[in-house]
Design a protein around this motif. Structure first.
Motif, PDB file in Angstrom:
ATOM      1  N   ILE A  81     137.659 121.196   5.479  1.00  0.00           N
ATOM      2  CA  ILE A  81     137.061 121.320   4.149  1.00  0.00           C
ATOM      3  C   ILE A  81     136.053 120.199   3.921  1.00  0.00           C
ATOM      4  N   SER A  82     136.394 118.993   4.344  1.00  0.00           N
ATOM      5  CA  SER A  82     135.452 117.871   4.206  1.00  0.00           C
ATOM      6  C   SER A  82     134.195 118.101   5.035  1.00  0.00           C
ATOM      7  N   LEU A  83     134.363 118.681   6.221  1.00  0.00           N
ATOM      8  CA  LEU A  83     133.209 118.984   7.070  1.00  0.00           C
ATOM      9  C   LEU A  83     132.303 120.017   6.403  1.00  0.00           C
ATOM     10  N   LEU A  84     132.892 121.049   5.823  1.00  0.00           N
ATOM     11  CA  LEU A  84     132.092 122.065   5.135  1.00  0.00           C
ATOM     12  C   LEU A  84     131.389 121.474   3.917  1.00  0.00           C
ATOM     13  N   ARG A  85     132.075 120.589   3.203  1.00  0.00           N
ATOM     14  CA  ARG A  85     131.452 119.947   2.049  1.00  0.00           C
ATOM     15  C   ARG A  85     130.244 119.119   2.466  1.00  0.00           C
ATOM     16  N   ASP A  86     130.389 118.359   3.549  1.00  0.00           N
ATOM     17  CA  ASP A  86     129.259 117.567   4.047  1.00  0.00           C
ATOM     18  C   ASP A  86     128.114 118.470   4.497  1.00  0.00           C
ATOM     19  N   ALA A  87     128.447 119.608   5.103  1.00  0.00           N
ATOM     20  CA  ALA A  87     127.410 120.540   5.551  1.00  0.00           C
ATOM     21  C   ALA A  87     126.634 121.102   4.364  1.00  0.00           C
ATOM     22  N   VAL A  88     127.325 121.379   3.261  1.00  0.00           N
ATOM     23  CA  VAL A  88     126.640 121.880   2.066  1.00  0.00           C
ATOM     24  C   VAL A  88     125.677 120.839   1.528  1.00  0.00           C
ATOM     25  N   TRP A  89     126.097 119.578   1.488  1.00  0.00           N
ATOM     26  CA  TRP A  89     125.214 118.512   1.005  1.00  0.00           C
ATOM     27  C   TRP A  89     124.014 118.323   1.925  1.00  0.00           C
ATOM     28  N   ILE A  90     124.226 118.390   3.224  1.00  0.00           N
ATOM     29  CA  ILE A  90     123.118 118.196   4.173  1.00  0.00           C
ATOM     30  C   ILE A  90     122.137 119.358   4.106  1.00  0.00           C
ATOM     31  N   TRP A  91     122.646 120.587   3.963  1.00  0.00           N
ATOM     32  CA  TRP A  91     121.800 121.772   3.942  1.00  0.00           C
ATOM     33  C   TRP A  91     120.939 121.833   2.681  1.00  0.00           C
ATOM     34  N   LEU A  92     121.375 121.189   1.603  1.00  0.00           N
ATOM     35  CA  LEU A  92     120.667 121.255   0.324  1.00  0.00           C
ATOM     36  C   LEU A  92     119.225 120.747   0.424  1.00  0.00           C
ATOM     37  N   PRO A  93     118.965 119.508   0.846  1.00  0.00           N
ATOM     38  CA  PRO A  93     117.567 119.064   0.933  1.00  0.00           C
ATOM     39  C   PRO A  93     116.790 119.743   2.060  1.00  0.00           C
ATOM     40  N   ILE A  94     117.471 120.077   3.159  1.00  0.00           N
ATOM     41  CA  ILE A  94     116.781 120.756   4.263  1.00  0.00           C
ATOM     42  C   ILE A  94     116.284 122.127   3.820  1.00  0.00           C
ATOM     43  N   TYR A  95     117.119 122.857   3.104  1.00  0.00           N
ATOM     44  CA  TYR A  95     116.745 124.189   2.618  1.00  0.00           C
ATOM     45  C   TYR A  95     115.509 124.109   1.722  1.00  0.00           C
ATOM     46  N   LEU A  96     115.529 123.193   0.744  1.00  0.00           N
ATOM     47  CA  LEU A  96     114.416 123.090  -0.193  1.00  0.00           C
ATOM     48  C   LEU A  96     113.122 122.719   0.525  1.00  0.00           C
ATOM     49  N   PHE A  97     113.214 121.879   1.560  1.00  0.00           N
ATOM     50  CA  PHE A  97     112.028 121.520   2.336  1.00  0.00           C
ATOM     51  C   PHE A  97     111.486 122.728   3.095  1.00  0.00           C
ATOM     52  N   LEU A  98     112.372 123.458   3.779  1.00  0.00           N
ATOM     53  CA  LEU A  98     111.927 124.631   4.541  1.00  0.00           C
ATOM     54  C   LEU A  98     111.383 125.713   3.615  1.00  0.00           C
ATOM     55  N   MET A  99     111.988 125.872   2.458  1.00  0.00           N
ATOM     56  CA  MET A  99     111.495 126.863   1.507  1.00  0.00           C
ATOM     57  C   MET A  99     110.083 126.522   1.054  1.00  0.00           C
ATOM     58  N   GLN A 100     109.852 125.257   0.743  1.00  0.00           N
ATOM     59  CA  GLN A 100     108.526 124.834   0.301  1.00  0.00           C
ATOM     60  C   GLN A 100     107.487 125.065   1.390  1.00  0.00           C
ATOM     61  N   LYS A 101     107.839 124.806   2.638  1.00  0.00           N
ATOM     62  CA  LYS A 101     106.894 124.997   3.736  1.00  0.00           C
ATOM     63  C   LYS A 101     106.588 126.478   3.964  1.00  0.00           C
ATOM     64  N   ARG A 102     107.609 127.336   3.923  1.00  0.00           N
ATOM     65  CA  ARG A 102     107.401 128.751   4.216  1.00  0.00           C
ATOM     66  C   ARG A 102     106.666 129.474   3.095  1.00  0.00           C
ATOM     67  N   VAL A 103     106.895 129.075   1.861  1.00  0.00           N
ATOM     68  CA  VAL A 103     106.240 129.750   0.747  1.00  0.00           C
ATOM     69  C   VAL A 103     104.776 129.349   0.648  1.00  0.00           C
ATOM     70  N   TYR A 104     104.483 128.062   0.766  1.00  0.00           N
ATOM     71  CA  TYR A 104     103.117 127.582   0.571  1.00  0.00           C
ATOM     72  C   TYR A 104     102.324 127.470   1.875  1.00  0.00           C
ATOM     73  N   ARG A 105     102.992 127.640   2.995  1.00  0.00           N
ATOM     74  CA  ARG A 105     102.326 127.770   4.308  1.00  0.00           C
ATOM     75  C   ARG A 105     101.358 126.617   4.586  1.00  0.00           C
ATOM     76  N   GLN A 106     101.897 125.407   4.533  1.00  0.00           N
ATOM     77  CA  GLN A 106     101.127 124.231   4.931  1.00  0.00           C
ATOM     78  C   GLN A 106     101.831 123.546   6.096  1.00  0.00           C
ATOM     79  N   GLY A 107     101.114 122.615   6.739  1.00  0.00           N
ATOM     80  CA  GLY A 107     101.650 121.934   7.909  1.00  0.00           C
ATOM     81  C   GLY A 107     102.816 121.022   7.559  1.00  0.00           C
ATOM     82  N   TRP A 108     103.448 120.515   8.620  1.00  0.00           N
ATOM     83  CA  TRP A 108     104.638 119.679   8.427  1.00  0.00           C
ATOM     84  C   TRP A 108     104.301 118.393   7.687  1.00  0.00           C
ATOM     85  N   ILE A 109     103.167 117.783   8.006  1.00  0.00           N
ATOM     86  CA  ILE A 109     102.817 116.493   7.398  1.00  0.00           C
ATOM     87  C   ILE A 109     102.537 116.668   5.909  1.00  0.00           C
ATOM     88  N   MET A 110     101.685 117.650   5.559  1.00  0.00           N
ATOM     89  CA  MET A 110     101.360 117.870   4.151  1.00  0.00           C
ATOM     90  C   MET A 110     102.595 118.311   3.365  1.00  0.00           C
TER      91      MET A 110
END
Length: 397
Positions: free
Chosen positions: A337-366
């Motif tokens: 359960i602790s491992l799953l909780r940590d995975a949820v916290w880690i996935w949160l900022p990664i998801y928002l970053f990938l979503m922003q990149k895929r929707v606005y279609r800009q490079g990794w640096i920008m």
């Protein structure tokens, strides 16, 4: 030679009374469905069974059908997918962004409330390690509480394979508690001596600021000095005075046990994020101003982003309830359960970053630069929002 002539197809049966259309009550045009094709008025009105009206209200708000399950999986595991599908016009197969956002906000709110309410009833928050010692009212009580607290440190230090750094930290905390014990005993002896001699006892150093609020170094008495703001009406000044009194009482209670205050702040977290969500769309509009997208497009991104955040909060609340259950019923799965909780916290900022990149279609640096700018600005906004929620919890709880 004669050619056989086939019999014509039988004529359709005449329309029955049930198949006849009814005229629209508004314009008189024949009704061929739930809405009038001429004026658009729906066939259903509010004058019908209450159960039917409530069913329509719940469907309008939550729209709970098979589309919910088709929406939740890509919402959580495919960053930006629902937003891009909405922009492409494929909207009917998924729950609309606002309904998805609203539904998950409500569910996350109730899940957080349940997770906080079913927590360990024996759990207690302390401002410091010697909180119980500081409230003792007799020397014997101080010594009993001190013996109990120090015995726990001795047990911890005697554990096998205890690192030297951990032992040093425990000894430092032990010395701090002993200092609190000596100070408390010295005060109690001075208080008892003053009572025996008939003089005024010294003020309790651990309670001298609990029962009063000071302005300009003077104690505030709400009965004799209520809040007075010249441009506010009398009832508003009275309400401000009462809010300040409640805030004082809640601060005193929070010093002894801050759990209820923290629970009140967390219970307001979904509503705080919901109110701040349009500001997130404004940040996207400013950062991606050269993309020439409409504000409503950025708002769709904000709705899906916050729906994902609420879904993450929902999962964290569920995992907290599962961990509370595992403590007593299945202690062997706490690590999972602790491992799953940590995975949820880690996935949160990664998801928002990938979503922003895929929707606005800009490079990794920008994307990284803009993601950081939006993250910093929105963190500041959320901080102010949570401070407001804290003040509301103090004044209104």
């Amino acid at each position: 030679m004669t050619t056989a002539i086939e019999d014509p197809l039988p004529a359709p049966p005449p329309p029955t009374a049930a198949a006849k259309t009814r005229p629209c009550a508004n314009c008189g045009a024949p009704m061929h469905g739930p809405y009038c094709y001429a004026c658009g008025q729906p066939e259903k009105g509010m004058i019908r069974q209450l159960a039917s009206v409530m069913a329509d209200v719940l469907d309008t708000i939550f729209n709970i059908d098979s589309r919910v399950f088709r929406s939740l999986v890509p919402l959580y595991f495919r960053p930006g997918y629902l937003t891009l599908e909405y922009f492409a016009g494929r909207r009917v197969r998924y729950v609309t962004p606002f309904r998805l956002f609203f539904f998950l906000c409500i569910v996350a709110f109730f899940a957080i409330q349940i997770a906080l309410n079913i927590g360990d009833p024996n759990f207690r928050w302390h401002v410091n390690d010697a909180g119980d010692i500081a409230s003792a009212q007799s020397i014997a009580d101080v010594e009993a509480r001190a013996a109990k607290a120090l015995a726990g440190f001795e047990t911890a230090k005697s554990a096998p394979n205890m690192p030297a750094a951990a032992v040093a930290s425990l000894e430092k905390s032990q010395a701090k508690i002993q200092k609190e014990v000596d100070a408390r005993i010295a005060y109690l002896r001075a208080r008892d001596a003053a009572k025996e001699s008939g003089t005024k006892p010294p003020p309790d150093p651990n309670q001298e600021s609990d029962d009063q609020i000071e302005f300009d170094g003077k104690p505030w008495e709400p009965a004799h000095d209520p809040v007075r703001v010249a441009w506010l009406p009398a009832f508003a000044n009275t309400e401000l005075t009462e809010m300040l009194v409640r805030a004082k009482d809640n601060i005193v209670a929070a010093k002894k046990d801050p759990r209820h205050l923290i629970e009140a702040v967390f219970s307001r977290l979904p509503w705080t994020l919901g109110l701040l969500m349009p500001l997130f769309a404004v940040l996207l509009k400013v950062v991606y101003i050269f993309k020439r997208r409409l504000y409503m497009e950025h708002l769709m991104v904000a709705l899906h982003s916050h729906a994902f955040i609420f879904m993450s909060l929902l999962l964290l609340a569920i995992l907290a309830m599962l961990k509370n259950w595992a403590l007593t019923s299945a202690p062997g799965i706490e690590w999972l359960i602790s491992l799953l909780r940590d995975a949820v916290w880690i996935w949160l900022p990664i998801y928002l970053f990938l979503m922003q990149k895929r929707v606005y279609r800009q490079g990794w640096i920008m994307t990284t630069i803009k993601y950081s700018i939006i993250g910093i600005c929105y963190t500041i906004i959320i901080t102010f929002g949570l401070v407001g929620a804290l003040l509301a919890s103090l004044a209104l709880a």
